[in-house]
Write an enzyme that holds these catalytic residues in place. Structure first.
Site, mmCIF file in Angstrom:
data_model
loop_
_atom_site.group_PDB
_atom_site.id
_atom_site.type_symbol
_atom_site.label_atom_id
_atom_site.label_comp_id
_atom_site.label_asym_id
_atom_site.label_seq_id
_atom_site.Cartn_x
_atom_site.Cartn_y
_atom_site.Cartn_z
ATOM 1 N N ARG A 73 0.833 -1.219 0.000
ATOM 2 C CA ARG A 73 0.000 0.000 0.000
ATOM 3 C C ARG A 73 0.857 1.255 0.000
ATOM 4 O O ARG A 73 0.579 2.219 -0.709
ATOM 5 C CB ARG A 73 -0.870 -0.004 1.262
ATOM 6 N N ARG A 99 -10.610 4.770 -2.304
ATOM 7 C CA ARG A 99 -9.488 4.296 -1.480
ATOM 8 C C ARG A 99 -9.223 5.306 -0.385
ATOM 9 O O ARG A 99 -9.355 6.520 -0.612
ATOM 10 C CB ARG A 99 -8.211 4.165 -2.314
ATOM 11 N N ILE A 100 -8.809 4.805 0.761
ATOM 12 C CA ILE A 100 -8.444 5.697 1.865
ATOM 13 C C ILE A 100 -6.986 6.085 1.704
ATOM 14 O O ILE A 100 -6.131 5.235 1.445
ATOM 15 C CB ILE A 100 -8.689 4.986 3.211
ATOM 16 N N LEU A 101 -6.718 7.368 1.825
ATOM 17 C CA LEU A 101 -5.351 7.855 1.658
ATOM 18 C C LEU A 101 -4.743 8.143 3.032
ATOM 19 O O LEU A 101 -5.376 8.751 3.894
ATOM 20 C CB LEU A 101 -5.356 9.113 0.788
ATOM 21 N N ASN A 115 -12.770 16.048 -0.560
ATOM 22 C CA ASN A 115 -13.474 14.795 -0.851
ATOM 23 C C ASN A 115 -14.968 15.064 -0.896
ATOM 24 O O ASN A 115 -15.473 15.940 -0.189
ATOM 25 C CB ASN A 115 -13.180 13.791 0.273
ATOM 26 N N HIS A 117 -18.652 13.210 -0.220
ATOM 27 C CA HIS A 117 -19.167 12.061 0.528
ATOM 28 C C HIS A 117 -20.690 12.065 0.398
ATOM 29 O O HIS A 117 -21.323 13.102 0.657
ATOM 30 C CB HIS A 117 -18.748 12.200 1.998
ATOM 31 N N ASP A 169 -13.502 10.275 6.355
ATOM 32 C CA ASP A 169 -14.820 10.927 6.286
ATOM 33 C C ASP A 169 -14.992 11.929 7.422
ATOM 34 O O ASP A 169 -15.978 11.926 8.170
ATOM 35 C CB ASP A 169 -15.954 9.883 6.286
HETATM 36 C C1 GRF Z 1 -20.433 9.869 -5.538
HETATM 37 O O1 GRF Z 1 -21.686 9.612 -4.964
HETATM 38 C C2 GRF Z 1 -19.392 10.036 -4.473
HETATM 39 O O2 GRF Z 1 -19.814 10.744 -3.360
HETATM 40 C C3 GRF Z 1 -19.153 8.599 -4.119
HETATM 41 O O3 GRF Z 1 -19.060 7.960 -5.377
HETATM 42 C C4 GRF Z 1 -19.918 8.641 -6.286
HETATM 43 C C5 GRF Z 1 -19.105 9.013 -7.500
HETATM 44 O O4 GRF Z 1 -19.892 9.149 -8.637
HETATM 45 N N1 GRF Z 1 -18.037 8.434 -3.248
HETATM 46 P P1 GRF Z 1 -19.259 9.491 -10.064
HETATM 47 O O5 GRF Z 1 -18.171 8.463 -10.340
HETATM 48 O O6 GRF Z 1 -18.708 10.884 -10.009
HETATM 49 O O7 GRF Z 1 -20.390 9.373 -11.041
#
Ligand code: GRF
Length: 219
Positions: A73, A99-101, A115, A117, A169
């Site tokens: 990783r 992926r978690i960074l 990010n 969410h 998150d």
């Molecule tokens: C979004 O809902 C984002 O929040 C989540 O994955 C989705 C990405 O959608 N983590 P897209 O690939 O931009 O269509």
């Protein structure tokens, strides 16, 4: 010029919203210079290539038997950081990057990673969120929050754009939108409505960051 790298894992509809906003001059002096995916089949890579924007596939390799998963990783993250750094981004947008960074990656781009969410997150890092109507709901974190919102029978969810810190998150909130959950919703219909709001929100946040950046102000 305000340079943006976008990291994706999937369809890239949020990436497309940023491209569209850039095309109509809605992102100020911002320009997406690089799109990176950990998945080869992420359609967002094609969206970038169709526009002659650099696109890189940097897969997380399987860990060889007997080796340390953390070393695999760490090496992958170092590769990812090297590629992104080469493009000298002012902003790194995680737009559906699954992926978690680690802090080791984040320290290459201090305060420059944001990010999106697909749920409401609290500003205090806590376990619950207060909605605008005074409803207290659980803070949903992780990769399955649309399903979680339905499973918990919530009447409200939403989406958040936040700065990325080593806590997953979490991190200072830049923008949020609330989305009511309808009785007939399933995971697909709810996620589509959330994504419609997410696309507006990410454009709004990137525009604001790009136009308030000292780099841009100084030309
Ligand atoms: C979004 O809902 C984002 O929040 C989540 O994955 C989705 C990405 O959608 N983590 P897209 O690939 O931009 O269509």
């Amino acid at each position: 010029m305000y340079r943006i790298a976008v990291l994706i894992s999937g369809s890239g509809s949020n990436l497309q919203a940023l491209f569209d906003a850039q095309d109509v001059g809605d992102l100020g002096a911002a320009e997406i210079n690089l799109v990176v995916s950990d998945r080869a089949d992420a359609y967002g890579l094609q969206r970038a290539l169709q526009r002659d924007v650099a696109a890189a596939h940097i897969p997380l390799p399987p860990t060889p038997a007997g080796s340390d998963r953390r070393a695999t990783r760490a090496a992958w993250e170092a590769r990812l950081a090297a590629v992104v750094s080469a493009f000298q981004p002012d902003l790194v947008v995680l737009a559906g990057f699954m992926r978690i960074l680690s802090p080791a990656f984040l320290q290459h781009f201090p305060d420059r990673v944001i990010n999106q969410h697909p749920a409401l997150l609290p500003s205090d890092g806590g376990e619950t969120v207060m909605t605008s109507t005074g409803l207290r709901i659980p803070a949903l974190r992780g990769a399955h929050v649309v399903d979680d919102a339905l499973r918990l029978g919530l009447s409200m969810t939403g989406c958040t754009v936040h700065r990325v810190t080593p806590r997953v998150d979490d991190g200072p909130i830049l923008a949020q939108a609330e989305i009511p959950i309808l009785p007939a919703d399933d995971a697909h219909s709810l996620h589509e409505r959330i994504k419609t709001a997410e696309r507006q929100l990410i454009v709004q946040v990137v525009r604001q960051l790009a136009t308030s950046s000292p780099l841009t102000a100084q030309g």
